[in-house]
Design a protein around this motif. Structure first.
Motif, PDB file in Angstrom:
ATOM      1  N   LEU A 279      -0.011   9.793   5.530  1.00 22.61           N
ATOM      2  CA  LEU A 279      -0.906   8.940   4.755  1.00 22.61           C
ATOM      3  C   LEU A 279      -2.309   8.859   5.348  1.00 22.61           C
ATOM      4  O   LEU A 279      -3.225   8.333   4.718  1.00 22.61           O
ATOM      5  CB  LEU A 279      -0.315   7.531   4.634  1.00 22.61           C
ATOM      6  CG  LEU A 279       1.009   7.454   3.865  1.00 22.61           C
ATOM      7  CD1 LEU A 279       1.624   6.056   3.981  1.00 22.61           C
ATOM      8  CD2 LEU A 279       0.799   7.817   2.397  1.00 22.61           C
ATOM      9  N   GLY A 280      -2.471   9.368   6.567  1.00 18.88           N
ATOM     10  CA  GLY A 280      -3.785   9.311   7.190  1.00 18.88           C
ATOM     11  C   GLY A 280      -4.201   7.911   7.583  1.00 18.88           C
ATOM     12  O   GLY A 280      -5.380   7.605   7.680  1.00 18.88           O
ATOM     13  N   ILE A 281      -3.223   7.034   7.789  1.00 27.33           N
ATOM     14  CA  ILE A 281      -3.524   5.666   8.207  1.00 27.33           C
ATOM     15  C   ILE A 281      -3.313   5.582   9.721  1.00 27.33           C
ATOM     16  O   ILE A 281      -2.246   5.941  10.213  1.00 27.33           O
ATOM     17  CB  ILE A 281      -2.598   4.651   7.489  1.00 27.33           C
ATOM     18  CG1 ILE A 281      -2.829   4.706   5.977  1.00 27.33           C
ATOM     19  CG2 ILE A 281      -2.837   3.247   8.025  1.00 27.33           C
ATOM     20  CD1 ILE A 281      -1.867   3.827   5.183  1.00 27.33           C
TER      21      ILE A 281
ATOM     22  N   GLY B  98       2.219   3.931  -1.312  1.00 25.91           N
ATOM     23  CA  GLY B  98       1.294   3.631  -2.404  1.00 25.91           C
ATOM     24  C   GLY B  98       0.035   2.902  -1.944  1.00 25.91           C
ATOM     25  O   GLY B  98      -0.764   2.483  -2.755  1.00 25.91           O
ATOM     26  N   TYR B  99      -0.143   2.736  -0.635  1.00 32.25           N
ATOM     27  CA  TYR B  99      -1.315   2.048  -0.075  1.00 32.25           C
ATOM     28  C   TYR B  99      -1.463   0.636  -0.636  1.00 32.25           C
ATOM     29  O   TYR B  99      -2.568   0.184  -0.910  1.00 32.25           O
ATOM     30  CB  TYR B  99      -2.601   2.840  -0.333  1.00 32.25           C
ATOM     31  CG  TYR B  99      -2.638   4.195   0.324  1.00 32.25           C
ATOM     32  CD1 TYR B  99      -3.052   4.326   1.639  1.00 32.25           C
ATOM     33  CD2 TYR B  99      -2.260   5.341  -0.369  1.00 32.25           C
ATOM     34  CE1 TYR B  99      -3.088   5.561   2.250  1.00 32.25           C
ATOM     35  CE2 TYR B  99      -2.290   6.580   0.235  1.00 32.25           C
ATOM     36  CZ  TYR B  99      -2.712   6.684   1.547  1.00 32.25           C
ATOM     37  OH  TYR B  99      -2.742   7.912   2.134  1.00 32.25           O
ATOM     38  N   ASP B 100      -0.357  -0.050  -0.843  1.00 32.03           N
ATOM     39  CA  ASP B 100      -0.456  -1.427  -1.315  1.00 32.03           C
ATOM     40  C   ASP B 100      -0.488  -2.351  -0.094  1.00 32.03           C
ATOM     41  O   ASP B 100       0.495  -2.417   0.655  1.00 32.03           O
ATOM     42  CB  ASP B 100       0.747  -1.759  -2.205  1.00 32.03           C
ATOM     43  CG  ASP B 100       0.616  -3.137  -2.840  1.00 32.03           C
ATOM     44  OD1 ASP B 100      -0.192  -3.957  -2.350  1.00 32.03           O
ATOM     45  OD2 ASP B 100       1.330  -3.398  -3.824  1.00 32.03           O
ATOM     46  N   PRO B 101      -1.610  -3.065   0.108  1.00 30.47           N
ATOM     47  CA  PRO B 101      -1.714  -3.916   1.300  1.00 30.47           C
ATOM     48  C   PRO B 101      -0.664  -5.028   1.368  1.00 30.47           C
ATOM     49  O   PRO B 101      -0.538  -5.676   2.402  1.00 30.47           O
ATOM     50  CB  PRO B 101      -3.124  -4.506   1.193  1.00 30.47           C
ATOM     51  CG  PRO B 101      -3.886  -3.533   0.357  1.00 30.47           C
ATOM     52  CD  PRO B 101      -2.881  -3.033  -0.655  1.00 30.47           C
TER      53      PRO B 101
ATOM     54  N   LYS C 111      -6.031  -9.560  -0.014  1.00 31.44           N
ATOM     55  CA  LYS C 111      -5.048  -8.476  -0.105  1.00 31.44           C
ATOM     56  C   LYS C 111      -5.496  -7.389  -1.089  1.00 31.44           C
ATOM     57  O   LYS C 111      -4.859  -6.355  -1.206  1.00 31.44           O
ATOM     58  CB  LYS C 111      -3.676  -9.031  -0.501  1.00 31.44           C
ATOM     59  CG  LYS C 111      -2.900  -9.619   0.686  1.00 31.44           C
ATOM     60  CD  LYS C 111      -2.443  -8.535   1.675  1.00 31.44           C
ATOM     61  CE  LYS C 111      -1.483  -9.091   2.727  1.00 31.44           C
ATOM     62  NZ  LYS C 111      -1.020  -8.035   3.667  1.00 31.44           N
ATOM     63  N   ASP C 112      -6.594  -7.624  -1.823  1.00 28.35           N
ATOM     64  CA  ASP C 112      -7.175  -6.594  -2.682  1.00 28.35           C
ATOM     65  C   ASP C 112      -8.222  -5.763  -1.948  1.00 28.35           C
ATOM     66  O   ASP C 112      -8.906  -4.955  -2.556  1.00 28.35           O
ATOM     67  CB  ASP C 112      -7.833  -7.227  -3.919  1.00 28.35           C
ATOM     68  CG  ASP C 112      -6.844  -7.412  -5.049  1.00 28.35           C
ATOM     69  OD1 ASP C 112      -5.724  -6.897  -4.936  1.00 28.35           O
ATOM     70  OD2 ASP C 112      -7.200  -8.070  -6.042  1.00 28.35           O
ATOM     71  N   GLU C 113      -8.358  -5.976  -0.676  1.00 37.23           N
ATOM     72  CA  GLU C 113      -9.293  -5.180   0.105  1.00 37.23           C
ATOM     73  C   GLU C 113      -8.726  -3.765   0.271  1.00 37.23           C
ATOM     74  O   GLU C 113      -7.533  -3.547   0.110  1.00 37.23           O
ATOM     75  CB  GLU C 113      -9.459  -5.806   1.499  1.00 37.23           C
ATOM     76  CG  GLU C 113     -10.315  -7.054   1.522  1.00 37.23           C
ATOM     77  CD  GLU C 113     -11.775  -6.735   1.268  1.00 37.23           C
ATOM     78  OE1 GLU C 113     -12.321  -5.857   1.958  1.00 37.23           O
ATOM     79  OE2 GLU C 113     -12.363  -7.354   0.356  1.00 37.23           O
ATOM     80  N   PRO C 114      -9.597  -2.806   0.644  1.00 39.31           N
ATOM     81  CA  PRO C 114      -9.080  -1.493   1.038  1.00 39.31           C
ATOM     82  C   PRO C 114      -8.020  -1.650   2.120  1.00 39.31           C
ATOM     83  O   PRO C 114      -8.097  -2.569   2.950  1.00 39.31           O
ATOM     84  CB  PRO C 114     -10.324  -0.776   1.560  1.00 39.31           C
ATOM     85  CG  PRO C 114     -11.446  -1.391   0.780  1.00 39.31           C
ATOM     86  CD  PRO C 114     -11.061  -2.847   0.635  1.00 39.31           C
ATOM     87  N   PHE C 115      -7.038  -0.778   2.101  1.00 31.76           N
ATOM     88  CA  PHE C 115      -5.850  -0.960   2.937  1.00 31.76           C
ATOM     89  C   PHE C 115      -6.182  -1.255   4.396  1.00 31.76           C
ATOM     90  O   PHE C 115      -5.622  -2.167   5.003  1.00 31.76           O
ATOM     91  CB  PHE C 115      -4.946   0.280   2.855  1.00 31.76           C
ATOM     92  CG  PHE C 115      -3.630   0.064   3.516  1.00 31.76           C
ATOM     93  CD1 PHE C 115      -2.562  -0.455   2.811  1.00 31.76           C
ATOM     94  CD2 PHE C 115      -3.465   0.308   4.877  1.00 31.76           C
ATOM     95  CE1 PHE C 115      -1.356  -0.701   3.432  1.00 31.76           C
ATOM     96  CE2 PHE C 115      -2.255   0.063   5.504  1.00 31.76           C
ATOM     97  CZ  PHE C 115      -1.200  -0.439   4.775  1.00 31.76           C
ATOM     98  N   GLU C 116      -7.092  -0.464   4.951  1.00 29.63           N
ATOM     99  CA  GLU C 116      -7.328  -0.599   6.393  1.00 29.63           C
ATOM    100  C   GLU C 116      -8.069  -1.877   6.753  1.00 29.63           C
ATOM    101  O   GLU C 116      -8.015  -2.314   7.904  1.00 29.63           O
ATOM    102  CB  GLU C 116      -8.046   0.640   6.939  1.00 29.63           C
ATOM    103  CG  GLU C 116      -7.146   1.880   6.879  1.00 29.63           C
ATOM    104  CD  GLU C 116      -7.824   3.132   7.408  1.00 29.63           C
ATOM    105  OE1 GLU C 116      -8.548   3.041   8.416  1.00 29.63           O
ATOM    106  OE2 GLU C 116      -7.651   4.205   6.804  1.00 29.63           O
ATOM    107  N   SER C 117      -8.760  -2.493   5.781  1.00 28.61           N
ATOM    108  CA  SER C 117      -9.440  -3.749   6.115  1.00 28.61           C
ATOM    109  C   SER C 117      -8.708  -4.983   5.592  1.00 28.61           C
ATOM    110  O   SER C 117      -9.095  -6.103   5.912  1.00 28.61           O
ATOM    111  CB  SER C 117     -10.891  -3.729   5.613  1.00 28.61           C
ATOM    112  OG  SER C 117     -10.950  -3.319   4.273  1.00 28.61           O
TER     113      SER C 117
ATOM    114  N   SER D 171       2.654   7.528   8.784  1.00 25.69           N
ATOM    115  CA  SER D 171       1.227   7.317   9.061  1.00 25.69           C
ATOM    116  C   SER D 171       0.513   8.656   9.136  1.00 25.69           C
ATOM    117  O   SER D 171      -0.638   8.783   8.713  1.00 25.69           O
ATOM    118  CB  SER D 171       1.030   6.527  10.356  1.00 25.69           C
ATOM    119  OG  SER D 171       1.356   7.295  11.489  1.00 25.69           O
TER     120      SER D 171
END
Lengths: 467, 329
Positions: free
Chosen positions: A204-206, A274-277, A318-324, A201
Motif C-alpha cells: 500500500l506504500g504506507i 481501501g485506505y479508509d482511516p 477521519k476524512d483527512e488523507p490516510f497518513e494525516s 504496508s
C-alpha cells in the motif's frame, strides 16, 4: 454517582454468570443493591421487571481504557455521551484516559475531571498521566493524584519513551497502591508510520509501525518491573510476540497485567487496503497471525482484560488523507458483541459483513471457539474491576465501587444483560457516542447487550439508554 | 453511473494496460502533427488537483487534456484554499460541484486518490500518492520500453514485455514509481529485480513476484533494462544511508558500469534525475538512455488514459485518430 432510579427491579428469566459460576436465576435489586438471587425469588411489589429470558446476566462490564475527550475534545465526545455509549455496551464503569486537553496531570485537573463524571450514567474513574503534560520528561504528582482516588496512571497515546523516566515512575509509584499502564510503542521505531509494517504496508506504500516497536517496549518494561518491583499494566497488546513475552514473564512470577482490544481480536492489517482511516489505530491492526495469537492470549489468561481503547474522532478528522488522519476507533457499544464473536463462537456463526464483500481479516480463522462466555465476561468485568481497584466497595473517589460482582445478595447492583442470540447490524449513526468512527459499521454482529443496571438503576432497557 | 478511475495499475490488469498502450500509439501520432489536437473530449473538463508540488506531471496531464480538446482547470495547494485550512474533502467536493469530469490527483499521503474517489462523482486519476503508486508513469514507461524494444529488434511494437529482464535500482522503499512499475512490468510478462541496500527496499516484497539484490554489479550482466530511481539526500539524515558517495559507489550507473553493459541494454529514469548521484551525466545522455522518450511519451499515454476513462462506451471511434482526419482546424 447520583442517587436516582434506585427503585426495586427484577431481572427475570436469565442465566447468571459471574466469577463463582453459572446458574439459572432471577436477580432482585432494591435500593441499589442485589437483595435476592435464585430461580424463584420473591420480588417486592411494584418492582420493575426486566425480561432476561434467553439472556446471560453478569456483573456490569468494566472498561480499563476509554477516551472520553472532555475537556478539550467535546466535538468528538463528552463524559456524558461516552458514559451513555458505555452503558449501551453493558459497562457499569469505565476508566477515562488522561490525554484530554489539558491533560490530567495534576490534582486540579483530576478534580475537574471527577466533577465532569458526577451524574454520568456509569461510574467514570479518572486516570492520571505519568509525566507532566504527557511529555515523558518529568514525573507528574502521582501521590497527590492518588490521594484523590486515582488508581491508574498512563501517558496513553504515547508510551513513556525514556527508560530512565519509566524506571523512576515505577519505583516512585510503588508505595501508592496504584498501577502504571503503558502504551507500548517505541517511537524511534514507530514514528512516521500509519499502519502495521509488513506485507500490506509494503503493497500500500504506507509507512509502517513495526510490531517490534511494541515488543521492544514490552521487553524493556518487563526488565524495569524486575528491576523496580513496580506494578505495571500493558495496554492494548497487538503483537503475538508481545503476548508471548508477557506469558513468559508471568510464568516466572512477575506481577504484570495486560489487556487487548476487541479490534485487535478480529481485524488484521489487510483491512487497510481501501485506505479508509476508520481502520487507522495505534497500535495498528496487525497480521492475521498476530490476531490469532492475541485471541490465544485472552483465552489462556495471559491477557487479563479486554478493553476498548474507545477513541472517538469527529468525521472531519477521519476524512483527512490516510497518513494525516488521527489514529483510533470507537468501541464501547460493540465491545462485548465483537469479542463474543471473536472468542466464543465458531467462525461459521460469527456474523460478518452485512451485504458487503467479505473482508479477509474479519473473524477469519479458527472454526471452533476458544473461550466460554464466562471466560470472556471475566476479561470484561471482574478481572478489569480488580486491576482498576473498582471492585472495592466505595470505589475510587466516592463512586459506588463494587464492580465485577459477584451477582449475590449484598453486592452493589451493577448488571449487564446480554442476549447471546440477537443478531444486529452496527449502524454508526444510531450510536450514543458523539462520533461514528467504528470499523464495524455495516457489519452484522451476534449477541447484543439488552439491559444495563448501574448501582440499581436500569440505565439501558431493551438497548435504549434511559437518560 | 458507471464511472471508472485509475487509482492503481492493478485496476487495469494486463488487458487494460494493453488497451492503453494501443490507444497511446494513436495519440502519439496526433502529437506529431502540426496541430496536435483532436476533438475527442470536447466539452469535458479535466481538473489537475495537486496537493503536492509537481511541474512535469501536471503539465503533461494538462497538455494531454488540451490535445483531446477538453477544458482544463488547475488546482495547486500552495496557491489555494488549502493554504487557508480547507480540507482535501471540501476542496474536491467543491471542484466536483463545478461539474468536473475527471480529477487528476496528486497527494503526499498514500491512498488519497482512493479516498477522493469515494467522495466525488468525477473519474479520478492517481497522479502519484505518497509512496504508493504513480500509474501513468508506469504506463508511459511500458510504452517507451515497448517502442524501444521494437526499434531495437526491427519489428512493430508488441503487446507484452515477455522475457524482458528489468532491474529497478535505488530507493524502492519510498518510490511510487517502483510500485506501479512492478505491477505493470509483471502484468506484461517481464521479470523484475529490485536492487538497493536493504534499508531502501520495502519491508516485505514476498508477494510482489520479484527478486531483490543488494549488489548491482552482480545483477547488471543479467538484465535488459536498468531503471534508476532518484535518490534524495534526506535518506542520509534518516539513517538509511551513510553517504551519497558510498551509495554512488555501490548503486549508481556510472560511466564505468555503463561501459560494461551489453550494447542493447536500455537505461531509464523517471526524473527528476540527480546527475552524479544515481546516474552519471554521460550515461543519462547516452544512446541507450530513454529518458527523453519517457517524457515525450508521457503526453500520449496520458491522452490514452483520459480518453479511456472519459470517452467510455459513448465514444465515437471515428474521433480516435487514425490519420489526418479528425484534427481540429
Amino acid at each position: 454517582m447520583s442517587e436516582r432510579g434506585t427503585g426495586a427491579l427484577v431481572v427475570r428469566g436469565g442465566t447468571v454468570v459471574d466469577a463463582t459460576g453459572e446458574r439459572r436465576a432471577d436477580v432482585v435489586v432494591d435500593a441499589g443493591r442485589i437483595v435476592g438471587v435464585g430461580p424463584s425469588v420473591a420480588a417486592p411489589s411494584g418492582a420493575r421487571v426486566l425480561d432476561a429470558s434467553g439472556c446471560v446476566v453478569s456483573p456490569g462490564l468494566v472498561d480499563l481504557h476509554a477516551h472520553l475527550r472532555e475537556p478539550g475534545g467535546e466535538a468528538a465526545e463528552t463524559v456524558e455521551s461516552g458514559a451513555r455509549a458505555a452503558a449501551r455496551g453493558g459497562f457499569s464503569a469505565v476508566v477515562a484516559m488522561p490525554n484530554t486537553e489539558p491533560p490530567v496531570d495534576c490534582a486540579a485537573a483530576v478534580r475537574a475531571a471527577q466533577s465532569l463524571a458526577v451524574g454520568a450514567c456509569v461510574e467514570v474513574a479518572v486516570a492520571g498521566s505519568i509525566t507532566v503534560g504527557r511529555a515523558g520528561v518529568q514525573l507528574a504528582p502521582l501521590a497527590e493524584m492518588a490521594a484523590l482516588g486515582v488508581r491508574i496512571f498512563t501517558d496513553d497515546g504515547l508510551g513513556v519513551q525514556h527508560s530512565g523516566v519509566m524506571r523512576r515512575a515505577l519505583e516512585y509509584a510503588r508505595p501508592l497502591g496504584v498501577v502504571l499502564a503503558q502504551h507500548c510503542e517505541d517511537e524511534a521505531l514507530a514514528a512516521g508510520g500509519s499502519m502495521n509494517e509488513g506485507e500490506w504496508s509494503s503493497l500500500l506504500g504506507i509507512p509502517g509501525r513495526p510490531a517490534a516497536a511494541e515488543e521492544a517496549m514490552v521487553a524493556r518494561d518487563l526488565a524495569l518491573v524486575r528491576l523496580t518491583g513496580g506494578r505495571l499494566h500493558f495496554l492494548h497488546l497487538s503483537s503475538g510476540r508481545s503476548v508471548a513475552l508477557v506469558r513468559e514473564a508471568r510464568a516466572s512470577g512477575l506481577a504484570v497485567t495486560a489487556e487487548a482490544t476487541p479490534h485487535h481480536l478480529c481485524l488484521s492489517d489487510s483491512e487497510l487496503r481501501g485506505y479508509d482511516p476508520v481502520y487507522k489505530v495505534n497500535p495498528p491492526l496487525r497480521s492475521a497471525r498476530d490476531v490469532a495469537a492475541v485471541r490465544e492470549g485472552v483465552a489462556d489468561g495471559t491477557v487479563d482484560a479486554v478493553a476498548t481503547d474507545h477513541a472517538p474522532h469527529p468525521r472531519e478528522s477521519k476524512d483527512e488523507p490516510f497518513e494525516s488522519a488521527p489514529p483510533g476507533m470507537i468501541g464501547l457499544e460493540t465491545a462485548l458483541s465483537v469479542a463474543y464473536g471473536a472468542l466464543c463462537l465458531p467462525s461459521a456463526e460469527r456474523g460478518g459483513p452485512a451485504g458487503g464483500p467479505v473482508a479477509p481479516g474479519w473473524l477469519a480463522d479458527d472454526a471452533s471457539p476458544r473461550l466460554a462466555l464466562a471466560g470472556l465476561l471475566g476479561a470484561l468485568s471482574w478481572r478489569p474491576a480488580r486491576i482498576a481497584g473498582l471492585d472495592a466497595p466505595g470505589g475510587t473517589d466516592g463512586g459506588r465501587g463494587g464492580h465485577g460482582g459477584p451477582v449475590a445478595p449484598g453486592s452493589v447492583a451493577h448488571l449487564c444483560v446480554f442476549d447471546t442470540a440477537a443478531r444486529w447490524t452496527v449502524d454508526a449513526a444510531s450510536g450514543s457516542s458523539r462520533s461514528a468512527n467504528t470499523p464495524f459499521a455495516g457489519r452484522e454482529l451476534v449477541g447484543r447487550v439488552r439491559h444495563t443496571v448501574v448501582a440499581g438503576e436500569a440505565v439501558v432497557v431493551d438497548g435504549e439508554a434511559q437518560r | 453511473m458507471n464511472r471508472s478511475d485509475l487509482l492503481s495499475v492493478a485496476d487495469l490488469g494486463r488487458e487494460g494496460i494493453v488497451e492503453v498502450l494501443r490507444l497511446a500509439d494513436s495519440f502519439a501520432e496526433v502529437s506529431e502533427r502540426p496541430v496536435p489536437k483532436v476533438p475527442a473530449l470536447r466539452g469535458r473538463t479535466v481538473a489537475t488537483v495537486f496537493f503536492e508540488s509537481s511541474t512535469r506531471t501536471r503539465l503533461s496531464f494538462e497538455a494531454a487534456a488540451k490535445r483531446l480538446s477538453a477544458d482544463t482547470m488547475t488546482f495547486t495547494a500552495a496557491s489555494s484554499s488549502v493554504a487557508k485550512g480547507e480540507s482535501v474533502r471540501d476542496t474536491v467536493e467543491t471542484l466536483d460541484a463545478m461539474g468536473v469530469d475527471a480529477m487528476v490527483v496528486r497527494h503526499s499521503s498514500a491512498g488519497t486518490p482512493a479516498q477522493v474517489a469515494r467522495w466525488v462523482r468525477a473519474s479520478v486519476v492517481n497522479a502519484g500518492d505518497g509512496q504508493h503508486e504513480h500509474p501513468t508513469q508506469a504506463l508511459l514507461d511500458c510504452f517507451t520500453l515497448r517502442e524501444a524494444l521494437a526499434r531495437r529488434d526491427g519489428r512493430p511494437p508488441g503487446d507484452d514485455l515477455a522475457g524482458v529482464r528489468i532491474a529497478i535500482v535505488g530507493d524502492v522503499r519510498h518510490s511510487r514509481v517502483a510500485r506501479s512499475g512492478v505491477l505493470a512490468y509483471r502484468a506484461l510478462g517481464a521479470t523484475v529485480v529490485l536492487v538497493a541496500p536493504p534499508t531502501l527496499l520495502p519491508p516485505d516484497t514476498s508477494s510482489w513476484g520479484v527478486t531483490t539484490s543488494g549488489d548491482l554489479d552482480e545483477v547488471l550482466p543479467g538484465v535488459d533494462v536498468v531503471y534508476l530511481l532518484r535518490l534524495q539526500a534526506e535518506r542520509i539524515r534518516e539513517c538509511l544511508l551513510p553517504s551519497l558517495h558510498e551509495y554512488s559507489a555501490r548503486y549508481a550507473l556510472t560511466a564505468e558500469r555503463e561501459r560494461r553493459l551489453a550494447p542493447e541494454v536500455l537505461v531509464m529514469h523517471p526524473g527528476p534525475m540527480v546527475r552524479g548521484v544515481e546516474i552519471d551525466s554521460a550515461v543519462a545522455s547516452s544512446a541507450r538512455s530513454l529518458v527523453t522518450r519517457q517524457v515525450r511519451n508521457g503526453v500520449a499515454v496520458r491522452m490514452a488514459v483520459l480518453f479511456r476513462l472519459l470517452a467510455g462506451a459513448a465514444a465515437d471511434p471515428v474521433l480516435v485518430p487514425s490519420g489526418r482526419a479528425g484534427g481540429e482546424p
